[in-house]
Design an enzyme around this catalytic site. Structure first.
Site, short mmCIF file in Angstrom:
data_model
loop_
_atom_site.label_atom_id
_atom_site.label_comp_id
_atom_site.label_asym_id
_atom_site.label_seq_id
_atom_site.Cartn_x
_atom_site.Cartn_y
_atom_site.Cartn_z
N PRO A 1 0.81 -1.10 -0.12
CA PRO A 1 -0.03 -0.07 -0.04
C PRO A 1 0.85 1.17 -0.01
CG PRO A 1 -0.10 -0.98 2.18
CD PRO A 1 0.81 -1.69 1.35
N ASP B 1 5.67 2.13 2.11
CA ASP B 1 5.19 1.05 2.27
C ASP B 1 4.44 1.16 3.43
OD1 ASP B 1 3.69 -1.54 2.58
OD2 ASP B 1 5.34 -2.57 2.07
N HIS B 2 2.98 1.51 3.66
CA HIS B 2 2.37 1.78 4.65
C HIS B 2 2.20 0.64 5.53
CE1 HIS B 2 0.60 4.59 7.13
NE2 HIS B 2 -0.40 5.23 6.25
N ARG B 3 2.46 -0.58 5.21
CA ARG B 3 2.38 -1.74 6.37
C ARG B 3 3.49 -1.69 7.09
NH1 ARG B 3 2.94 -6.81 2.00
NH2 ARG B 3 4.64 -5.40 1.33
N VAL C 1 5.61 1.55 7.44
CA VAL C 1 6.20 2.91 7.78
C VAL C 1 4.78 3.72 8.09
CG1 VAL C 1 7.03 4.92 7.12
CG2 VAL C 1 7.96 2.66 6.23
#
Length: 471
Positions: free
Chosen positions: A265, A441-443, A445
């Site tokens: 994401p 990567d929002h997983r 960060v």
């Protein structure tokens, strides 16, 4: 001994490669580790070394062909000691039978070995001169006569009953050999003037002039379409479409970007920064005679700032390990630098960039760019990256939303540096300004962590002296 050589796994786990060009021809004598071909994988152009010393019996592919890993690429008539160790057919079945005969404790040789040739033969500093071949005055059997003609059909065009001197096929490049063929020139009769006995284009043309050979017909000129017209005039007709095979770097890039976009994401955040102090620093470094020969530019300063920032925000220097359900944080920075080449986008990385000074980073970036432009970037140079930078500013672009290199948590885009009005010390002044765009990567960060890295990088560019405060 006739031995097949199959296209090996080039160390990337890729199923196929495209043959760019052969550097040998049927009938040539080659030495161990001599470069015989260039093949293009989905990541790089790789020089393929010969695993044997011998004579090239047959080429199983032509330039432009896509060859599957494990398919027969070339057949050798192996000479000397290599004949004793080479399997006669090179097939998987033969390799297995050799291993079985040797005993259960001795592994069978691989049918498609990993990439060979990173070690060179003792005398492989340059491409060796091809050995002379002779036509015997008499042949004892029709079988032997057939073997001679099949081994070198293009070298022995008119064999007399007796030959007193050996016929040698001089060294030349594929374009020169094609020119000689078009002009009807026998390369064996051309006097070479190039380095180490290389037959050059000028040699072929000069010989053709002496014997009165006709030059190949020039291609009929094709009218250029108007700049506003999307159509092209080909062979006297308007061609409104052109189909280009999806292969090589373009194919790999497309697959990687789709995988990245639909797996991680993405979030992108922006920061516009006054970098006047950095541009002034760069100008002073360029004027320093002690640094003459080192091209220190904005990209090198950004790379240094990123390395400093990642030490404070290690979440951006990590990887999501789906298989083991873990987040892997790296204690080193393998900094990827996106490079646009004629073959497409490649992202080689600088190993242990966090240990380098600004000058060392600038030199590493320069060497990386030169290698990429020449198409010599190796697959290993593009593996193991932990964070990447893309310099879109060189194209005059202010900002963008970069897509993550697969397996990495972040990528920073550097925009064009523009001179524009900016608030400075309570007044409006002309300043050097650029925009930074960080995708992550929002997983892995959170927004706060992404913002922290971006502001740390921006702070260094705004005031380079602040780098002394970071650790």
């Amino acid at each position: 001994m006739i031995t097949e050589f199959r296209l090996p796994d080039l160390g990337e786990g890729l199923p196929e490669a495209e043959l760019v060009q052969w550097l040998v021809a049927e009938g040539d004598t080659v030495t161990l580790n001599q470069t015989i071909a260039e093949v293009e994988t989905a990541k790089a152009v790789v020089e393929l070394p010969s695993p044997y010393a011998g004579v090239v019996s047959k080429l199983h592919a032509a330039a432009g062909d896509v060859v599957a890993v494990g398919s027969v690429l070339i057949v050798f008539d192996v000479l000397g000691e290599d004949a004793a160790r080479a399997p006669q057919s090179g097939s998987a079945a033969d390799a297995a039978s050799v291993g079985a005969a040797a005993g259960p404790d001795i592994p069978a040789p691989a049918a498609t070995p990993n990439l060979v040739g990173y070690g060179a033969a003792p005398q492989s500093a340059g491409r060796p001169t091809r050995r002379a071949r002779t036509v015997a005055a008499s042949v004892s059997s029709a079988v032997a006569d057939t073997a001679v003609l099949e081994a070198a059909p293009h070298d022995v065009l008119h064999a007399p009953d007796t030959v007193e001197a050996p016929l040698e096929r001089p060294r030349s490049t594929p374009p020169v050999r094609k020119l000689a063929k078009d002009l009807g020139v026998d390369l064996a009769l051309v006097e070479p003037t190039g380095a180490t006995g290389l037959v050059t284009r000028a040699d072929v043309e000069a010989y053709a002039d002496r014997i009165g050979a006709s030059a190949p017909a020039a291609a009929e000129p094709v009218a250029e379409p108007a700049p506003s017209s999307p159509a092209a005039l080909v062979g006297g007709r308007v061609e409104r479409e052109r189909r280009i095979p999806i292969r090589g770097v373009r194919k790999h890039t497309a697959e990687a970007m789709v995988r990245s976009a639909f797996t991680a994401p993405h979030v992108t955040t922006f920061l516009t920064v006054d970098v006047t102090a950095t541009t002034e620093l760069i100008a002073s470094l360029k004027a320093d005679r002690a640094l003459e020969g080192h091209r220190i530019g904005m990209l090198a300063v950004v790379a240094k700032a990123v390395c400093l920032g990642l030490a404070r925000t290690p979440e951006l220097n990590s990887r999501w390990d789906e298989e083991h359900g873990e987040i892997v944080e790296f204690g080193y920075v393998n900094l990827g630098i996106a490079a646009a080449t004629q073959r497409g986008l490649v992202v080689p990385n600088i190993r242990d960039a966090e240990t380098m000074s600004l000058v060392e980073l600038a030199d590493a970036i320069g060497a990386l760019a030169e290698t990429a432009r020449s198409g010599k970037t190796q697959p290993a140079d593009m593996m193991g990256g932990t964070f990447s930078i893309t310099n879109v500013g060189v194209f005059g672009v202010d900002a963008g939303t970069p897509i993550l290199n697969p397996g990495e948590a972040g990528i920073l885009a550097l925009g064009a540096v523009r001179r524009q009005p900016w608030e400075h010390r309570g007044e409006i002044a002309l300043r050097d300004v650029t925009t930074l765009a960080l995708s992550f990567d929002h997983r892995l960060v959170d927004g706060a962590q992404g913002a922290r890295l971006l502001t740390d990088v921006g702070a260094v560019l705004r005031e380079p002296g602040r780098a002394m405060l970071l650790r």
